[in-house]
Design an enzyme around this catalytic site. Structure first.
Site: not given
Ligand code: PMT
Length: 395
Positions: A209, A278, A288, A321, A335, A339
């Site tokens: 991403n 995700d 490859k 986040f 979330k 979580k």
């Molecule tokens: O890196 P930059 O370019 O500065 O951009 C910043 C950002 C947009 C990446 C940052 O501000 C941000 O939003 N990060 C979280 C992105 C994200 O994965 O969001 P989500 O809504 O999909 O996930 C929710 C939370 O679960 C996140 O804290 C994520 O880290 C966590 N997660 C997600 C998937 C997973 N398998 N395990 C997790 O713990």
């Protein structure tokens, strides 16, 4: 009587060759009024706009213009100082900082200085908005250099635009903000994740991403400045690891999970700014894959890192986040609860200047009951407001 923030703080004022150089006299006077100790250095171009003698009168100390007048001044002055303030800062000097050029006293002191650097640019608006200059300044800001933005208004050349040196009061306030940092996270152990993960289809192709890592690295830098012990677990980015952090580089969601699990039980707080994929390909080919007209890719959900940490016996404070496309606050709140986080930082990544790969972000910090909405700010300022909440929850 309340002690002034700048009392006994040692500040280098570096003056460079802009028509605004005469305003550095007022800056030096204002800093001295705040009980700061000031040493002045200047470029030879600056001496075309303000005399070293005037600056000596204002500061009460010798002004260094020539690197060779004292062979070790460029090492001794930075060792002495708590902050370096470049005001006015020309495009030329800022570009020299970018190149690590040390051909004058200001460049040499900048390179030798390990503390906070504040630059207050002053120049014509065409120069200030030139994309090459913008890129150089942004790069320095990514490295932690603080900009006091110039003002919009009448410029010396007769044009109007952004480029006037910020007011002395604004520069002084910025210095106070930097030097007044409260070590409120002293000895606290923070695990911070940043950047994207890569999920390999075969040895050369992956799903990922747009995360640049800027948000997570800004949090790590702010936490370090507040005295925290920082473990930064980072997916692939172009950003250099912050000085003072223990940085662990990972690639995949699985690797990030392993590294977070290993470090989270010893941490006081976990802040997940990483954009963890995700989904990952259900199978990774060892070679490859040959190109075909079409290809079906089976994906499996990756394990959720936050959920796993939240279920640990000794769990740290958890901040996640939510990257949403639109004002989807309810999903963010889902979330937070789903979580089992303590705080969630909601950012709408479709807003201009917010989210992925930009220097600014617009966030709302949510807990179980409250929502704290912030305006569009630099990622460094966003980091500060998140860590204000973390510090108060840990205290
Ligand atoms: O890196 P930059 O370019 O500065 O951009 C910043 C950002 C947009 C990446 C940052 O501000 C941000 O939003 N990060 C979280 C992105 C994200 O994965 O969001 P989500 O809504 O999909 O996930 C929710 C939370 O679960 C996140 O804290 C994520 O880290 C966590 N997660 C997600 C998937 C997973 N398998 N395990 C997790 O713990």
């Amino acid at each position: 009587m309340k002690r002034k923030v700048l009392t006994s703080k040692k500040i280098i004022v570096a003056v460079t060759g802009s028509v605004a150089a005469y305003k550095s006299i007022d800056l030096i006077r204002a800093l001295k009024k705040e009980n700061a100790a000031v040493k002045v250095i200047m470029t030879s171009s600056a001496a075309n706009f303000v005399t070293p003698y005037s600056l000596k009168i204002a500061s009460g100390d010798e002004v260094i213009t020539d690197m060779f007048s004292d062979p070790f001044a460029h090492i001794e002055i930075p060792k002495w100082a708590d902050a370096l303030v470049v005001a006015p800062a020309t495009a030329n000097t800022i570009s020299k900082f970018y190149c690590a050029s040390a051909d004058d006293i200001v460049g040499a002191c900048f390179l030798a200085f390990e503390g906070p650097v504040i630059v207050a640019p002053a120049m014509n608006w065409r120069m200030y908005t030139n994309p090459i200059f913008v890129e150089k300044l942004d790069h320095l800001k990514d490295k932690g250099i603080i900009e006091v933005k110039p003002e919009r208004g009448d410029l010396a050349c007769g044009e109007e635009g952004i480029g006037r040196l910020a007011g002395v009061d604004i520069i002084v306030e910025s210095i106070k903000k930097v030097l007044a940092v409260d070590p409120d996270l002293s000895k606290k152990k923070l695990v911070i994740t940043a950047g994207p993960t890569r999920e390999y289809i075969d040895p050369v192709r992956f799903i990922s991403n747009r995360s640049s890592g800027k948000m997570g690295y800004a949090i790590a830098m702010n936490a370090l400045s507040r005295g925290a012990e920082v473990t930064l677990i980072s997916g692939p980015t172009w950003i250099d690891p912050p000085k003072g952090a223990r940085t662990i580089l990972v690639e995949t969601a699985e690797e990030m999970m392993a590294s977070v699990s290993e470090n989270a039980d010893k941490a006081d707080a976990l802040i997940m700014a990483a954009a963890v994929a995700d989904y990952a390909p259900a199978k990774k080919s060892g070679q490859k894959e040959e190109k075909k007209d079409s290809m079906f890719l089976e994906l499996r959900a990756t394990e959720d890192i936050l959920k796993a940490v939240a279920s640990m016996k000794r769990r740290p404070l958890i901040v996640g986040f939510a990257a949403e496309t639109g004002q989807n606050r309810e999903r963010a709140r889902g979330k937070l609860v789903g979580k089992n986080m303590d705080l969630i930082v909601f950012n709408d990544v479709t807003l201009s200047g917010s989210g992925f790969d930009v220097d600014t972000n617009k966030v709302t910090i949510m807990d179980g009951t409250t929502e704290e909405e912030h305006p569009l700010m630099s990622k460094h300022d966003v980091a500060a407001v998140i860590l204000d909440r973390v510090a108060s929850l840990l205290s």
